[in-house]
Design a protein around this motif. Structure first.
Motif, short mmCIF file in Angstrom:
data_model
loop_
_atom_site.label_atom_id
_atom_site.label_comp_id
_atom_site.label_asym_id
_atom_site.label_seq_id
_atom_site.Cartn_x
_atom_site.Cartn_y
_atom_site.Cartn_z
N GLU A 190 0.82 -1.20 0.00
CA GLU A 190 0.00 0.00 0.00
C GLU A 190 0.87 1.26 0.00
O GLU A 190 1.73 1.42 0.86
N GLU A 250 2.37 4.85 0.74
CA GLU A 250 2.32 5.61 2.00
C GLU A 250 1.31 6.74 1.94
O GLU A 250 0.66 7.06 2.93
N LYS A 251 1.20 7.38 0.79
CA LYS A 251 0.31 8.53 0.67
C LYS A 251 -0.99 8.17 -0.06
O LYS A 251 -1.61 9.01 -0.71
N MET A 252 -1.39 6.94 0.08
CA MET A 252 -2.60 6.48 -0.61
C MET A 252 -3.83 7.15 0.00
O MET A 252 -4.00 7.23 1.21
N LYS A 253 -4.69 7.66 -0.86
CA LYS A 253 -5.91 8.32 -0.40
C LYS A 253 -6.94 7.29 0.04
O LYS A 253 -6.97 6.17 -0.45
N LYS A 254 -7.80 7.69 0.97
CA LYS A 254 -8.85 6.81 1.44
C LYS A 254 -9.76 6.40 0.29
O LYS A 254 -10.24 7.24 -0.46
N GLU A 282 -8.86 4.76 -2.30
CA GLU A 282 -8.11 4.59 -3.55
C GLU A 282 -7.80 3.11 -3.76
O GLU A 282 -7.50 2.37 -2.83
N TRP A 319 -5.86 0.01 -6.33
CA TRP A 319 -4.79 -0.21 -7.29
C TRP A 319 -4.92 -1.60 -7.88
O TRP A 319 -5.61 -2.46 -7.36
#
Length: 283
Positions: A136, A138-142, A144, A146
């Motif tokens: 995942e 680190e700056k993955m938006k809620k 989001e 992949w």
């Protein structure tokens, strides 16, 4: 998915099938984290009998979310190897004398459902989360999502041929195993974008201590209604099927039956005793 240098969680890891699968993983160069209900110290001693360097034990209740989360956290950091596989063997077959009153079966069926079906959901879900968390951003938006084309994990859940062939003797057991099979197909589709494959194995009768006094009944039944070979399955025959599903990356959403062509049915022939008398119990 290669086994070499990867970590695999094996639930029911101290049972006959679980131990054999764990040994097979280690023989292929992998590492195992064994989950079971045995007290921690006794479980550690049992795990050391499998391997002193490539097997560890974590006492785990598969129906308890926090217990399973703790086990997956340990597995994720074990051996400094990548957590890549789950073989979910844990399950029960709770029996009682035959009864004409279905209300007498409710508590037992509820317990079996909690272990065999809900336990499978919890364990599979938290294993998948543990694998996905490693990748995942680190700056993955809620919210989001992949997608990957890399194979990142494999789950093998234990169902049963009873799930595909419900009969009166397995009134409560077979629907729970059918749920495991259906869930695993849906989960394979759900986890496809995460690069995690999901399959099931569906054994018939395994030659293990879990069968206890019921084994002679099943041997007699297999001799009448299995195609070939008409005998219980040896644990090594389970582990070789599991290894195939792990190693073949095209196997996904598949239920692999290991049953010698056994057909489960209720024999109500007029020249035979009442099948409720012949069967050892209602499951």
């Amino acid at each position: 998915m290669q086994v070499l240098k990867n970590t695999f969680v094996v639930t029911g890891g101290l049972g006959g099938a679980g131990k054999t699968i764990a040994k097979s993983v280690i023989d292929q160069g992998g590492y195992v984290v064994l989950l079971d209900l045995l007290e921690q110290k006794a479980g550690e001693e049992a795990a050391s009998g499998i391997s002193t360097t490539k097997a560890i034990y974590v006492q785990t209740n598969i129906t308890d979310e926090n217990s399973v989360k703790n086990a997956m956290r340990i597995a994720s950091n074990a051996f400094e190897k990548r957590l890549s596989g789950l073989v979910h063997c844990a399950g029960v077959s709770m029996s009682q004398p035959w009864t004409n009153r279905l209300g007498d079966t409710i508590d037992r069926v509820r317990k079996m459902t909690d272990i065999n079906w809900i336990g499978t959901y919890i364990t599979s879900a938290l294993f998948a989360d543990a694998v996905n968390e490693r990748y995942e951003p680190e700056k993955m938006k809620k919210g989001e999502l992949w997608t990957t084309k890399e194979e990142r994990g494999v789950i093998i859940n234990f169902s049963s041929i009873a799930g595909a062939q419900p009969a009166s003797r397995i009134l409560g057991y077979s629907p729970g195993k059918a749920a495991v099979s259906a869930f695993s197909v849906a989960l394979a589709d759900f986890l496809g974008p995460s690069g995690i494959r999901v399959n099931t194995v569906s054994p018939s009768v395994i030659n293990s201590a879990m069968m206890g006094a019921r084994l002679p009944y099943f041997i007699a039944d297999l001799s009448k209604s299995a195609s070939f070979p008409a005998r219980p399955i040896e644990p090594e025959e389970i582990s070789s099927a599991v290894s195939f599903l792990i190693n073949n990356s095209m196997m996904n959403g598949h239920d692999l039956k290991i049953d010698g062509g056994w057909r489960v049915f209720t024999d109500r022939s007029v020249d035979r005793e009442d099948p409720r008398v012949l069967a050892p119990s209602l499951e």
